[in-house]
Every structure is written in C-alpha cells, then in structure tokens.
Design a protein around this motif. Structure first.
Motif, PDB file in Angstrom:
ATOM      1  N   GLY A   1      12.501   4.067  -7.226  1.00  0.00           N
ATOM      2  CA  GLY A   1      12.193   4.426  -8.610  1.00  0.00           C
ATOM      3  C   GLY A   1      10.721   4.480  -8.951  1.00  0.00           C
ATOM      4  N   HIS A   2       9.877   4.826  -7.960  1.00  0.00           N
ATOM      5  CA  HIS A   2       8.461   5.029  -8.309  1.00  0.00           C
ATOM      6  C   HIS A   2       8.371   6.093  -9.407  1.00  0.00           C
ATOM      7  CE1 HIS A   2       4.266   6.208  -8.037  1.00  0.00           C
ATOM      8  NE2 HIS A   2       4.046   5.043  -7.439  1.00  0.00           N
ATOM      9  N   SER A   3       7.412   5.951 -10.307  1.00  0.00           N
ATOM     10  CA  SER A   3       7.347   6.872 -11.462  1.00  0.00           C
ATOM     11  C   SER A   3       7.139   8.322 -11.021  1.00  0.00           C
ATOM     12  CB  SER A   3       6.252   6.451 -12.435  1.00  0.00           C
ATOM     13  OG  SER A   3       4.994   6.523 -11.811  1.00  0.00           O
TER      14      SER A   3
ATOM     15  N   TRP B   1       0.582   5.331 -17.341  1.00  0.00           N
ATOM     16  CA  TRP B   1      -0.747   5.755 -17.790  1.00  0.00           C
ATOM     17  C   TRP B   1      -1.866   5.153 -16.936  1.00  0.00           C
ATOM     18  CZ3 TRP B   1      -3.151   1.234 -19.174  1.00  0.00           C
ATOM     19  CH2 TRP B   1      -2.320   0.174 -19.577  1.00  0.00           C
ATOM     20  N   ALA B   2      -1.548   4.156 -16.134  1.00  0.00           N
ATOM     21  CA  ALA B   2      -2.579   3.501 -15.310  1.00  0.00           C
ATOM     22  C   ALA B   2      -2.582   4.021 -13.870  1.00  0.00           C
ATOM     23  CB  ALA B   2      -2.355   1.989 -15.310  1.00  0.00           C
ATOM     24  N   ILE B   3      -1.535   4.769 -13.497  1.00  0.00           N
ATOM     25  CA  ILE B   3      -1.407   5.182 -12.094  1.00  0.00           C
ATOM     26  C   ILE B   3      -2.348   6.351 -11.791  1.00  0.00           C
ATOM     27  CG2 ILE B   3       0.153   6.169 -10.371  1.00  0.00           C
ATOM     28  CD1 ILE B   3       2.379   4.549 -11.525  1.00  0.00           C
ATOM     29  N   GLY B   4      -3.266   6.095 -10.881  1.00  0.00           N
ATOM     30  CA  GLY B   4      -4.170   7.140 -10.416  1.00  0.00           C
ATOM     31  C   GLY B   4      -5.168   7.609 -11.455  1.00  0.00           C
ATOM     32  N   THR B   5      -5.324   6.877 -12.552  1.00  0.00           N
ATOM     33  CA  THR B   5      -6.199   7.327 -13.641  1.00  0.00           C
ATOM     34  C   THR B   5      -7.501   6.553 -13.716  1.00  0.00           C
ATOM     35  OG1 THR B   5      -5.173   5.746 -15.155  1.00  0.00           O
ATOM     36  CG2 THR B   5      -4.221   7.973 -15.091  1.00  0.00           C
TER      37      THR B   5
ATOM     38  N   GLY C   1       0.845  -1.198   0.000  1.00  0.00           N
ATOM     39  CA  GLY C   1       0.000   0.000   0.000  1.00  0.00           C
ATOM     40  C   GLY C   1       0.874   1.238   0.000  1.00  0.00           C
ATOM     41  N   ASN C   2       0.843   1.966  -1.114  1.00  0.00           N
ATOM     42  CA  ASN C   2       1.631   3.195  -1.234  1.00  0.00           C
ATOM     43  C   ASN C   2       0.720   4.384  -0.928  1.00  0.00           C
ATOM     44  OD1 ASN C   2       3.239   5.338  -1.964  1.00  0.00           O
ATOM     45  ND2 ASN C   2       3.216   4.891  -4.165  1.00  0.00           N
ATOM     46  N   TRP C   3       0.862   4.926   0.273  1.00  0.00           N
ATOM     47  CA  TRP C   3      -0.023   6.018   0.691  1.00  0.00           C
ATOM     48  C   TRP C   3       0.363   7.347   0.051  1.00  0.00           C
ATOM     49  CZ3 TRP C   3      -0.592   5.239   6.756  1.00  0.00           C
ATOM     50  CH2 TRP C   3      -1.293   4.049   7.002  1.00  0.00           C
ATOM     51  N   LYS C   4       1.505   7.386  -0.579  1.00  0.00           N
ATOM     52  CA  LYS C   4       2.001   8.641  -1.169  1.00  0.00           C
ATOM     53  C   LYS C   4       1.972   9.747  -0.104  1.00  0.00           C
ATOM     54  CE  LYS C   4       0.268   6.939  -5.525  1.00  0.00           C
ATOM     55  NZ  LYS C   4       0.076   7.192  -6.916  1.00  0.00           N
ATOM     56  N   MET C   5       1.496  10.965  -0.433  1.00  0.00           N
ATOM     57  CA  MET C   5       1.516  12.062   0.551  1.00  0.00           C
ATOM     58  C   MET C   5       0.114  12.245   1.125  1.00  0.00           C
ATOM     59  SD  MET C   5       3.334  15.780  -0.006  1.00  0.00           S
ATOM     60  CE  MET C   5       1.982  16.566  -0.858  1.00  0.00           C
TER      61      MET C   5
ATOM     62  N   TYR D   1       5.577  -3.664 -11.674  1.00  0.00           N
ATOM     63  CA  TYR D   1       5.294  -3.129 -13.005  1.00  0.00           C
ATOM     64  C   TYR D   1       4.151  -2.141 -12.865  1.00  0.00           C
ATOM     65  CZ  TYR D   1       3.233  -2.615 -17.611  1.00  0.00           C
ATOM     66  OH  TYR D   1       2.695  -2.063 -18.752  1.00  0.00           O
ATOM     67  N   GLU D   2       4.450  -0.879 -13.115  1.00  0.00           N
ATOM     68  CA  GLU D   2       3.447   0.168 -12.951  1.00  0.00           C
ATOM     69  C   GLU D   2       3.397   1.028 -14.218  1.00  0.00           C
ATOM     70  OE1 GLU D   2       2.463   0.958  -8.655  1.00  0.00           O
ATOM     71  OE2 GLU D   2       4.212   2.189  -9.059  1.00  0.00           O
ATOM     72  N   PRO D   3       2.528   0.655 -15.161  1.00  0.00           N
ATOM     73  CA  PRO D   3       2.405   1.505 -16.351  1.00  0.00           C
ATOM     74  C   PRO D   3       1.971   2.909 -15.917  1.00  0.00           C
ATOM     75  CG  PRO D   3       0.637  -0.164 -16.284  1.00  0.00           C
ATOM     76  CD  PRO D   3       1.571  -0.469 -15.152  1.00  0.00           C
TER      77      PRO D   3
ATOM     78  N   TYR E   1       1.812  -5.963  -9.887  1.00  0.00           N
ATOM     79  CA  TYR E   1       1.175  -5.005 -10.794  1.00  0.00           C
ATOM     80  C   TYR E   1       0.728  -3.781  -9.995  1.00  0.00           C
ATOM     81  CZ  TYR E   1      -2.100  -2.421 -13.472  1.00  0.00           C
ATOM     82  OH  TYR E   1      -2.723  -1.360 -14.088  1.00  0.00           O
ATOM     83  N   GLY E   2       0.945  -2.588 -10.548  1.00  0.00           N
ATOM     84  CA  GLY E   2       0.442  -1.354  -9.930  1.00  0.00           C
ATOM     85  C   GLY E   2      -0.133  -0.436 -10.987  1.00  0.00           C
ATOM     86  N   GLY E   3      -1.242   0.197 -10.668  1.00  0.00           N
ATOM     87  CA  GLY E   3      -1.887   1.121 -11.600  1.00  0.00           C
ATOM     88  C   GLY E   3      -3.384   0.933 -11.546  1.00  0.00           C
ATOM     89  N   SER E   4      -4.032   1.706 -10.619  1.00  0.00           N
ATOM     90  CA  SER E   4      -5.487   1.649 -10.463  1.00  0.00           C
ATOM     91  C   SER E   4      -5.996   0.236 -10.172  1.00  0.00           C
ATOM     92  CB  SER E   4      -6.192   2.243 -11.696  1.00  0.00           C
ATOM     93  OG  SER E   4      -5.828   3.595 -11.856  1.00  0.00           O
ATOM     94  N   ALA E   5      -5.206  -0.534  -9.427  1.00  0.00           N
ATOM     95  CA  ALA E   5      -5.713  -1.824  -8.934  1.00  0.00           C
ATOM     96  C   ALA E   5      -6.777  -1.531  -7.883  1.00  0.00           C
ATOM     97  CB  ALA E   5      -4.574  -2.649  -8.337  1.00  0.00           C
TER      98      ALA E   5
ATOM     99  N   PHE F   1       0.234  -6.912  -5.869  1.00  0.00           N
ATOM    100  CA  PHE F   1      -0.104  -5.542  -6.273  1.00  0.00           C
ATOM    101  C   PHE F   1       0.673  -4.501  -5.472  1.00  0.00           C
ATOM    102  CE2 PHE F   1      -3.846  -8.201  -6.953  1.00  0.00           C
ATOM    103  CZ  PHE F   1      -4.091  -7.939  -8.300  1.00  0.00           C
ATOM    104  N   LEU F   2       0.980  -3.408  -6.147  1.00  0.00           N
ATOM    105  CA  LEU F   2       1.335  -2.182  -5.450  1.00  0.00           C
ATOM    106  C   LEU F   2       0.142  -1.254  -5.670  1.00  0.00           C
ATOM    107  CD1 LEU F   2       3.239  -0.454  -3.790  1.00  0.00           C
ATOM    108  CD2 LEU F   2       4.399   0.234  -5.896  1.00  0.00           C
ATOM    109  N   VAL F   3      -0.467  -0.845  -4.560  1.00  0.00           N
ATOM    110  CA  VAL F   3      -1.756  -0.152  -4.621  1.00  0.00           C
ATOM    111  C   VAL F   3      -1.592   1.269  -4.098  1.00  0.00           C
ATOM    112  CG1 VAL F   3      -4.168  -0.272  -3.897  1.00  0.00           C
ATOM    113  CG2 VAL F   3      -2.816  -2.380  -4.030  1.00  0.00           C
ATOM    114  N   GLY F   4      -2.066   2.240  -4.857  1.00  0.00           N
ATOM    115  CA  GLY F   4      -2.035   3.626  -4.396  1.00  0.00           C
ATOM    116  C   GLY F   4      -3.377   4.008  -3.790  1.00  0.00           C
ATOM    117  N   GLY F   5      -4.237   4.607  -4.604  1.00  0.00           N
ATOM    118  CA  GLY F   5      -5.519   5.136  -4.115  1.00  0.00           C
ATOM    119  C   GLY F   5      -6.321   4.162  -3.265  1.00  0.00           C
ATOM    120  N   ALA F   6      -6.446   2.935  -3.720  1.00  0.00           N
ATOM    121  CA  ALA F   6      -7.288   1.962  -3.000  1.00  0.00           C
ATOM    122  C   ALA F   6      -6.627   1.464  -1.718  1.00  0.00           C
ATOM    123  CB  ALA F   6      -7.644   0.785  -3.906  1.00  0.00           C
TER     124      ALA F   6
HETATM  125  C1  PEP Z   1       1.069   3.783  -7.276  1.00  0.00           C
HETATM  126  O1  PEP Z   1       1.255   4.978  -7.310  1.00  0.00           O
HETATM  127  O2  PEP Z   1       1.991   3.025  -6.922  1.00  0.00           O
HETATM  128  C2  PEP Z   1      -0.237   3.282  -7.677  1.00  0.00           C
HETATM  129  C3  PEP Z   1      -0.312   2.048  -8.087  1.00  0.00           C
HETATM  130  O3  PEP Z   1      -1.279   4.163  -7.604  1.00  0.00           O
HETATM  131  P1  PEP Z   1      -2.825   3.859  -7.953  1.00  0.00           P
HETATM  132  O4  PEP Z   1      -3.181   2.528  -7.389  1.00  0.00           O
HETATM  133  O5  PEP Z   1      -3.579   4.986  -7.301  1.00  0.00           O
HETATM  134  O6  PEP Z   1      -2.939   3.874  -9.439  1.00  0.00           O
END
Ligand code: PEP
Length: 249
Positions: A95-97, A167-171, A10-14, A163-165, A207-211, A228-233
C-alpha cells in the motif's frame, strides 16, 4: 527512544541498475558496523536477486516493493509472496502511496496483500498517510484511522506500519517532529483499538517522507517514531548509512 528496535527501510522505487546495486550492497554492508536498527532494502523486482546476493550473510534484509494477494495464477506483471520468498525476501511493502495513486490500490486490496505476505512468511510494511488536501481539510487523523482499519481487516500478524504523509514524499517538505509524533501517537492509539494495548505498544511505526541525514535525529527522538522508510536518500549508501546511524549504535 523506546525499547522497540528501530527499522530503517530503503525504498529504491524504480531506480538503480544491477551494477549500482552490487556497489551499494558492498558499501552498505562494509559501513553498517554495530547498527542498532534493523535494515531492509526494497529494490525493484529485477534487482532482488542481485541485492539478496549482495547483502549475503550480513544482517541486511530484502523485501519486495509490492506483492500480489494471490499465491499464483494468470496475473501478468505481478509478483506473489511465494516468489518473493523464493528469491530470498523476508519483507513486502504493502500500500505505498505511489501504488495507491498509480495503480488504484485501495485499503481492501492492501489488506489482502498484507494477509498474503504474512501467510507466506513475509513481514508486511503497511504504508498509510494523508494527502496535502486531506491535511488542509483537517482530516489527517480520520484518514489514518480509515486506512489502518481497512488495511488490517484481515488481522495480519506480525506487521509494521510506515506513516508516510503523501505531501512529504519526494518533496523535501519533511514533516516536523511534532507533526510526525502526533500522527504516530494517533496510529498507536488506533492500533490499540484494533489489536489491543500491549500489542500496539510493541508495534514499530516508521516515518517516511523526505527523511534525510539532517532531519533523522530529531525525528527518531520522538517517542512514537521507530525508524524510517527512506526513498531518495536511500539511493546513496553514505546518506542511507547516516540515517541508520541516527537511529543509534
Ligand atoms: C517513500 O517513497 O517511501 C519515501 C519516503 O520517499 P522519500 O524519502 O524520497 O520522500
């Protein structure tokens, strides 16, 4: 699913504050049960101590969202692997995008960070992924190869790949299971060239990107998707727990 134990990060970011973190950890540890997946939280640096205390003696691990390649010194605002270890972390994102985009991190720096993490006893989660433009240009597999080759040039071991495309991150534009599988399979092939076939077969590729809870089951069903690497969720313990459950119990 393979015998590789899944990981959900779980990547809480800021995001979140101390009180939110304490509440999150209570709800996460209470709801975890006999999850098949390893779980790791990546809170912002000021919340690391609260999260380490919050997860207590549960199986949930904690990591830094970034790590400096040097062990100590005049690096204002940065955090070393030793500091992460000292506060109770066992992981570091490298190396997060968003670091690559906002802080100009390149593969050579990511490699130094991964090496520093391993040297301090942290497990690096190395993030790779193509931009929308690179995908449109048909360069996805080549970009992944370049990023892996660069980020692993210091031969860190162990490591985990996310693997975090971009274009899929937070979109909300999640990769389809087919797109994810194609990229993950390619990553594993590149790893076989870099670290050898048996080691590559054992590496976890997340996999990471709007999971989210609605797409996690079909993504984890792909043979080369190991979590998964999960941001928002990951900001809501119930949604995060649902993704963990999708990885089996
Ligand atoms: C992330 O930033 O690592 C990520 C996967 O974000 P999100 O799940 O919000 O797309």
């Amino acid at each position: 699913m393979s015998e590789r134990r899944p990981i959900v990060g779980g990547n809480w970011k800021m995001n979140l504050l101390k009180a939110d973190a304490a509440d999150f950890c209570r709800r996460l540890t209470a709801g975890l049960g006999a999850a098949a997946a390893e779980v790791v939280l990546f809170p912002p640096f000021p919340l690391l101590d609260a999260v380490v205390r919050g997860v207590g003696s549960s199986t949930v691990a904690v990591g830094g969202q970034d790590v400096h390649p040097e062990a100590a010194g005049a690096y204002t605002g940065d955090t070393s692997a030793l500091l992460l270890r000292d506060v109770g972390c066992t992981w570091a994102l490298c190396g997060h995008s968003e670091r690559r985009r906002d802080h100009g991190e390149d593969d050579e720096l990511v490699a130094r960070k991964a090496t520093a993490a391993v040297a301090a006893g942290l497990l690096p989660m190395i993030c790779v992924g193509e931009t929308a433009e690179e995908r449109r240009a048909g360069r996805t597999l080549q970009v992944l190869e370049t990023q892996l080759d660069g980020a692993l040039s210091g031969r860190p071991d162990p490591f985990v790949i996310a693997y975090e495309p971009v274009w899929a991150i937070g979109t909300g534009d999640t990769a389809t299971p087919e797109i994810a599988q194609e990229a993950h399979r390619h990553i594993r092939e590149v790893l076989a060239d870099l670290v050898g076939e048996p080691a590559a077969a054992a590496k976890r590729i997340l996999y990471g990107g709007s999971a989210n809870p609605d797409n996690a089951a079909e993504l984890i069903a792909q043979p080369d998707v190991d979590g998964f690497l999960v941001g928002g969720a990951s900001l809501d313990p119930d949604r995060f727990l649902a993704i963990i459950s999708a990885c089996g119990s």
